[in-house]
Design an enzyme around this catalytic site. Sequence first.
Site, mmCIF file in Angstrom:
data_model
loop_
_atom_site.group_PDB
_atom_site.id
_atom_site.type_symbol
_atom_site.label_atom_id
_atom_site.label_comp_id
_atom_site.label_asym_id
_atom_site.label_seq_id
_atom_site.Cartn_x
_atom_site.Cartn_y
_atom_site.Cartn_z
ATOM 1 N N ASP A 1 28.532 46.136 39.056
ATOM 2 C CA ASP A 1 28.595 46.349 37.392
ATOM 3 C C ASP A 1 27.452 45.410 37.083
ATOM 4 O OD1 ASP A 1 31.093 47.772 37.636
ATOM 5 O OD2 ASP A 1 32.039 46.182 36.912
ATOM 6 N N GLU B 1 30.622 47.513 44.351
ATOM 7 C CA GLU B 1 31.503 46.544 43.756
ATOM 8 C C GLU B 1 33.039 47.067 43.703
ATOM 9 O OE1 GLU B 1 30.350 44.598 40.125
ATOM 10 O OE2 GLU B 1 32.704 43.917 39.726
ATOM 11 N N TYR C 1 52.323 25.513 56.841
ATOM 12 C CA TYR C 1 53.805 25.503 57.423
ATOM 13 C C TYR C 1 54.228 25.058 58.793
ATOM 14 C CZ TYR C 1 55.177 28.103 53.063
ATOM 15 O OH TYR C 1 55.448 28.365 51.595
#
EC number: 5.6.2.2
Lengths: 356, 356
Positions: free
Chosen positions: A246, A194, A103
Amino acid sequence: MPKKKKTKDPRKEAKKKLVEFGSEVLESIKKTEPPRMKVPSRSTSNILYDDKNRFYTLGEKVGTRTAANMRQVKKFAQTMCAAEFCRSLIDADKTATLREMYYTSEGWETGGFSDQGRSDKVVEDLESAFGVKREDLGLLPEEDGASIFGELVVDEGGMEVNATEAGRAGYTIPPTMNDVEFLECDAKKVLAVETMGMYHRLVQEEAWDQFDALVVALKGQPARATRRFLKRANEELGLPIHLFTDGDPFGFHIAMVVISGSAKLAYINHELAVPDAKFIGVTASDIEDYDLPTDKLRETDVKRLKQLLDDPRYSDDTWQSEIKKMLKIGKKAEQQAFSKYGLDYVVNEYLPSKLS
Amino acid sequence: MPKKKKTKDPRKEAKKKLVEFGSEVLESIKKTEPPRMKVPSRSTSNILYDDKNRFYTLGEKVGTRTAANMRQVKKFAQTMCAAEFCRSLIDADKTATLREMYYTSEGWETGGFSDQGRSDKVVEDLESAFGVKREDLGLLPEEDGASIFGELVVDEGGMEVNATEAGRAGYTIPPTMNDVEFLECDAKKVLAVETMGMYHRLVQEEAWDQFDALVVALKGQPARATRRFLKRANEELGLPIHLFTDGDPFGFHIAMVVISGSAKLAYINHELAVPDAKFIGVTASDIEDYDLPTDKLRETDVKRLKQLLDDPRYSDDTWQSEIKKMLKIGKKAEQQAFSKYGLDYVVNEYLPSKLS
């Protein structure tokens, strides 16, 4: 306690590079030569797996940007403005998000980027051309770093924070990780998990105390600040890093991004990768041995696992046999699946067995 | 300092309800009557906007679950097991994620749920049947709460945390927000912002000091713990809540979920909604007045804005005219867009003007 102290101030180093760049451009102009800039190529063909260092790095190919080329002149000027913006951030001891820089560019003489993808690429140019991290240039990602709970005391620009006293949700790694100084550490290892669910489990069961560990929540794919923290904890504090994810292709990927870095960030992996970090996540063998609740592999899981088999980062025997076994049984399991046997099973049984 | 002290322990209250439920079931069995349970309907037709309270609530429709119905008997038994699981969590002063409960159910006599959507629904049944929050039952979402920076000291089960001393990334609201006790608060208002980028800007510019505010990062759609914090800060600490979001339909939605609650959580909005919270986010008028960098409204944005026009929560004149103006100019803008005028413009110009 710290094994190795940080010596250089990376922001000062970054400023030096920027000022050198500016001087070179100025010299060229004085000599009425078109200013140039050499930028290592980040194209796929120049991303190589470095067997010795055990992470992805950039090869030798280098491109040259020049203000003499009409197609490059605007981008060259924007790169100069970005470098000037970064220098002003360093001088003011401030930081900005990539979005804020995008910006801000709306106010530059060169005109703005019209698309943040373009301003981000200019930042990557500066990083790879000068071998500095964007964080050292004062540019930060928006994302949070990991949460940490355990016996660690840090200093953040005069603010002392104890990672057992910042609340149950832990001490959050700021995007300005490089400015954080390690003051004291009584932990003997890092246990990075995780999910926030597992993080809260380990904090609640006081696993940080039981295992003398800093419990770290990766929150899925770890942020750059988290990876930098793990690297520094490993190198400066001498802590071994254990990664508990996982048991699925995404979990393996999360662990491997910590270990070997991503291909996309090949130009900066030497500051982020932790090649000695150990995977202690759920494997296909664990699914069988612990008779875990599972989900069937989806088509995308199968495709992804097959890709991993050909990925140099997964070339060792254990990875190869575990990935093949997962494909064979056609099942995956999450780290929270151990709660089938009670909420504290993961702390009392699984982790002690994996860590020994 | 606290305006109003918490008096009841919500976990004890929740346990009482669970034990009553168990006793009723036992009584029924002794009388050889089929056990029953009344659960308020959460179907769309029973979700009503409460004009007086200014949030969504449930209507009068109530369904009856009975173990006498073959189609309901398994679910009824699973609900009993879930209630027993929650009671054991409360007794042990522990918590579990919804995902952990789902996996735990694999070990129940009734058999597991085979899909987390089903176990989550049973939790919603317990919440709405007994008028308690899942957090009070010991069940937590995985998601992080907001980050807070400012003059607030809290107690988390004996751990005192000062929200100006927990690191630059701030004090993170734990999912167990209800157990947090407010000890001291020198701030005079809450300034809640949508993005972490804006949060770091406000912390860096010391806006928390300048505005006597707790700076709170909502991190997009706020977590339940964040909404509970805002409600408690408003009621117990007497702080006005100001919501600074992007100027787009999602930003409006984020603000409105804090103000009036979501339809989905109608059964619990009385604990979460903050009807007096004020929207100070970017409007279509701001886009024009500040000549902000914008993006074009997408088709989904237009569709969503048109829905908002018919939504009772947006019925006041200001919302109506601003939504219509945004549709007319066809543009949206982010909160970081003010950096066009310099990084501190938002703190020196926009916020003072909006807050006055």
